[in-house]
Design an enzyme around this catalytic site. Structure first.
Site, short mmCIF file in Angstrom:
data_model
loop_
_atom_site.label_atom_id
_atom_site.label_comp_id
_atom_site.label_asym_id
_atom_site.label_seq_id
_atom_site.Cartn_x
_atom_site.Cartn_y
_atom_site.Cartn_z
N ASP A 11 0.84 -1.19 0.00
CA ASP A 11 0.00 0.00 0.00
C ASP A 11 0.88 1.25 0.00
O ASP A 11 1.45 1.62 1.03
CB ASP A 11 -0.90 -0.04 1.23
N ASP A 29 4.51 2.11 -9.90
CA ASP A 29 3.95 1.32 -10.99
C ASP A 29 2.49 1.09 -10.62
O ASP A 29 2.15 0.16 -9.89
CB ASP A 29 4.70 0.00 -11.13
#
Length: 87
Positions: A11, A29
């Site tokens: 996260d 990404d």
């Protein structure tokens, strides 16, 4: 296995909120910034401000952006507009 590189899978928002570390490069990404998508919070001014705090003075943040599909054509200009406030 290079100690200069730290790969974090998890996260991103939580990590950035909790870390005190400074980096030369941060690479995100992410999924595309689709409204109500899983990574939309990672394309906000608030997130970019947090990223900036995690960068060394000459550090850079890089994020991937996929090809624009027809339903996303209005999203990327908003991201560019948000980023222009940091240049």
């Amino acid at each position: 296995d290079d100690e200069r590189c730290k790969l974090i899978i998890g996260d991103a928002l939580k990590y950035i909120d909790e870390t005190d570390e400074k980096y030369d490069v941060i690479i995100g990404d992410l999924t595309d910034p689709i409204e109500n998508g899983p990574s939309i919070e990672l394309f906000t001014r608030s997130f970019y401000e947090k990223i900036k705090q995690c960068l060394n003075e000459s550090g850079v943040y890089v994020t991937q952006a996929g090809t624009i599909s027809l339903h996303e054509e209005k999203v990327f200009p908003r991201v560019a507009n948000t980023l222009s406030k940091f240049v």
